[in-house]
Design a protein around this motif. Structure first.
Motif, mmCIF file in Angstrom:
data_model
loop_
_atom_site.group_PDB
_atom_site.id
_atom_site.type_symbol
_atom_site.label_atom_id
_atom_site.label_comp_id
_atom_site.label_asym_id
_atom_site.label_seq_id
_atom_site.Cartn_x
_atom_site.Cartn_y
_atom_site.Cartn_z
ATOM 1 N N VAL A 278 8.749 7.400 3.024
ATOM 2 C CA VAL A 278 7.428 7.823 3.290
ATOM 3 C C VAL A 278 7.127 9.196 3.123
ATOM 4 O O VAL A 278 6.022 9.586 2.625
ATOM 5 C CB VAL A 278 7.242 7.281 5.099
ATOM 6 N N ALA A 281 6.126 9.171 -0.297
ATOM 7 C CA ALA A 281 5.058 8.463 -0.927
ATOM 8 C C ALA A 281 3.688 9.171 -0.907
ATOM 9 O O ALA A 281 3.445 10.128 -0.501
ATOM 10 C CB ALA A 281 4.814 7.236 0.132
ATOM 11 N N ARG A 282 2.891 8.612 -1.850
ATOM 12 C CA ARG A 282 1.556 9.113 -2.054
ATOM 13 C C ARG A 282 0.531 8.895 -0.967
ATOM 14 O O ARG A 282 0.681 7.942 -0.417
ATOM 15 C CB ARG A 282 0.937 8.959 -3.559
ATOM 16 N N VAL A 283 -0.185 9.540 -0.461
ATOM 17 C CA VAL A 283 -1.245 9.543 0.382
ATOM 18 C C VAL A 283 -2.399 8.371 0.018
ATOM 19 O O VAL A 283 -2.769 8.228 -1.125
ATOM 20 C CB VAL A 283 -2.257 10.729 0.718
ATOM 21 N N TRP A 284 -2.655 7.419 1.075
ATOM 22 C CA TRP A 284 -3.721 6.564 0.582
ATOM 23 C C TRP A 284 -5.055 6.981 0.796
ATOM 24 O O TRP A 284 -5.378 7.955 1.673
ATOM 25 C CB TRP A 284 -3.620 5.228 1.607
ATOM 26 N N HIS A 291 -0.710 14.248 3.661
ATOM 27 C CA HIS A 291 0.708 13.551 3.653
ATOM 28 C C HIS A 291 0.670 12.217 4.122
ATOM 29 O O HIS A 291 0.269 11.754 5.136
ATOM 30 C CB HIS A 291 1.842 14.575 4.138
ATOM 31 N N ALA A 292 1.557 11.320 3.416
ATOM 32 C CA ALA A 292 1.728 9.980 3.786
ATOM 33 C C ALA A 292 2.186 9.708 5.272
ATOM 34 O O ALA A 292 1.996 8.873 5.911
ATOM 35 C CB ALA A 292 2.635 9.262 2.922
ATOM 36 N N ASP A 293 2.975 11.046 5.715
ATOM 37 C CA ASP A 293 3.612 10.763 6.983
ATOM 38 C C ASP A 293 2.631 11.262 8.108
ATOM 39 O O ASP A 293 3.025 11.111 9.233
ATOM 40 C CB ASP A 293 4.933 11.580 7.226
ATOM 41 N N ASP A 295 -0.434 9.709 7.681
ATOM 42 C CA ASP A 295 -1.314 8.404 7.690
ATOM 43 C C ASP A 295 -1.269 7.666 9.327
ATOM 44 O O ASP A 295 0.006 6.932 9.466
ATOM 45 C CB ASP A 295 -0.885 7.573 6.588
ATOM 46 N N THR A 298 0.369 4.196 8.816
ATOM 47 C CA THR A 298 1.956 4.134 8.265
ATOM 48 C C THR A 298 2.737 4.600 9.707
ATOM 49 O O THR A 298 3.581 3.912 9.827
ATOM 50 C CB THR A 298 1.906 5.261 7.243
ATOM 51 N N LEU A 363 5.996 0.548 2.392
ATOM 52 C CA LEU A 363 5.547 1.985 2.732
ATOM 53 C C LEU A 363 5.913 2.874 1.891
ATOM 54 O O LEU A 363 5.394 4.033 1.840
ATOM 55 C CB LEU A 363 6.069 2.237 4.260
ATOM 56 N N GLY A 365 5.415 2.314 -1.253
ATOM 57 C CA GLY A 365 4.392 2.495 -2.457
ATOM 58 C C GLY A 365 4.952 1.728 -3.590
ATOM 59 O O GLY A 365 6.148 1.342 -3.563
#
Length: 414
Positions: A278, A281-284, A291-293, A295, A298, A363, A365
């Motif tokens: 995570v 990972a890229r951000v949705w 940052h994805a963490d 989200d 997530t 998660l 991606g």
């Protein structure tokens, strides 16, 4: 071309010429060694899975470390560690490599049958072999019968130059660990339909081990076919199997808690890897965070998985403690309590391992699908292993016990 038989012979001869396996003396020592070895085995787990490399060297280290003898009773020179220690060790190795984590399960199961139905002389002989580093595989399941309970592999009396004993004829499938084993405990029936466990040397004449396991998960467990053509087994190496379930015993719950441990280990490993992935990972686009963490959805999924993994671990500990409580004086009630608690963790860990390993890829991606990372191995290992027993029937037995106080059946699958 080098075959697994060549590798096995080389390692087996080396083991015979080396010092005896280390003898572990305590739970703490067993856990310390398991922690070190499991981390070592983790290093090449992705490669072994991707290229289906059987872990002969790792298994030799495993047994020489003394970990394969940790359930040997103290009176025979073993550590006789707690069920919880056994469960934690199997979970550790399953988290590092799901295939390696499953291999000792049948070995410990055979030792539990021996503890319950073996004679004094049989215990002395076989426990001594295990303390010396011997590995037991298994030849229990059959592929060509209508139900898993039916067995066609036969044992018949034999009087030969080798001494008094029996001939074994038949075929077994899903023989986990058989390719690595020094003996293959084989479930057989006689002409009166009585069942026995025959501890057959893996190099016995007429015994054929076939490396034909093609499952998409647990790929390197050595779970192929074993065939028996007039295989001689000494009388002293055959113990009753059916009587292990006539009276209340820990054979069933102990077998099943090890299966649960495999799934708990896979679930924990998948969750820990999810936390790392995570971060990468890229951000949705709809999350509106950097940052994805960060989200929120997530974070929500991480919280759910964390709760489930921790719940499976707590259920595993409770079940193991009840097994150990029942061990001094087993009876119908405390064995039923232990069996039901094991059924709870078995059902829960099945669902948790599948969910945690699936969420890892989700998660992470699209980059989580790359073969080089091998993230799918956790789900594949969990999916194949959870097919051993149907979780839906675990819930049935749990509900029937709680609602109607109907004791669960006594067998190795509950």
């Amino acid at each position: 071309m080098t075959t697994y038989q060549d590798i096995y012979k080389t390692l087996n001869n080396a083991a015979k010429n080396s010092a005896q396996a280390h003898i572990i003396r305590s739970d703490a020592e067993a856990l310390e060694i398991a922690q070190q070895l499991s981390q070592q085995f983790k290093q090449n787990a992705v490669l072994r899975d991707a290229e289906r490399i059987l872990a002969f060297e790792e298994i030799e280290l495993f047994s020489q470390s003394g970990l394969w003898a940790i359930t040997v009773p103290k009176q025979y020179g073993g550590a006789e560690v707690s069920s919880h220690t056994v469960a934690k060790i199997i979970a550790l190795f399953s988290g590092a490599d799901g295939s390696i984590g499953q291999i000792p399960q049948n070995h410990f199961y055979a030792l539990e049958i021996l503890r319950n139905t073996g004679s004094e002389s049989q215990k002395q002989k076989l426990y001594a072999e295990v303390l010396g580093g011997a590995r037991f595989g298994n030849a229990l399941a059959e592929f060509k019968t209508k139900t898993a309970a039916q067995k066609q592999t036969l044992i018949s009396a034999a009087h030969t130059e080798q001494g008094q004993g029996y001939y074994v004829n038949g075929e077994k499938f899903y023989c986990t660990g058989s390719l690595f084993a020094h003996r293959i405990p084989t479930l057989v029936r006689d002409e009166n339909n009585r069942e026995f466990l025959a501890f057959i040397p893996s190099d016995a004449q007429g015994l054929q081990r076939i490396d034909d396991w093609t499952g998409f998960g647990q790929k390197t467990t050595g779970s192929g076919t074993v065939k028996f053509d007039q295989v001689f087994v000494a009388a002293e190496d055959v113990i009753p199997f059916d009587t292990a379930f006539e009276n209340p015993s820990l054979v069933g719950p102990f077998a099943q808690i090890m299966h649960a441990s495999i799934e708990v280990g896979i679930a924990r490993a998948a969750f820990e890897e999810t936390l790392q992935r995570v971060k990468q990972a890229r951000v949705w686009i709809d999350a509106n965070v950097d940052h994805a963490d960060q989200d929120p959805l997530t974070i929500y999924e991480i919280g759910r998985i964390a709760a489930d993994v921790r719940a499976s671990e707590a259920l595993l500990r409770q079940a193991a403690q009840n097994i150990d409580l029942a061990k001094p004086q087993p009876n119908a009630e405390n064995i039923a309590t232990a069996s039901i608690d094991v059924a709870k963790v078995r059902a829960h860990s099945t669902e948790t391992a599948l969910k945690a390993s699936s969420k890892l890829i989700e998660l992470a991606g699209s980059r989580g699908s790359q073969r080089i990372d091998g993230l799918d191995r956790h789900w594949r290992n969990a999916r194949v292993h959870t097919l051993h027993d149907a979780a839906r029937w675990k819930y049935y037995f749990i509900g029937n016990y709680i609602l109607n106080h109907i004791l669960p059946p006594r067998r190795g699958t509950l």
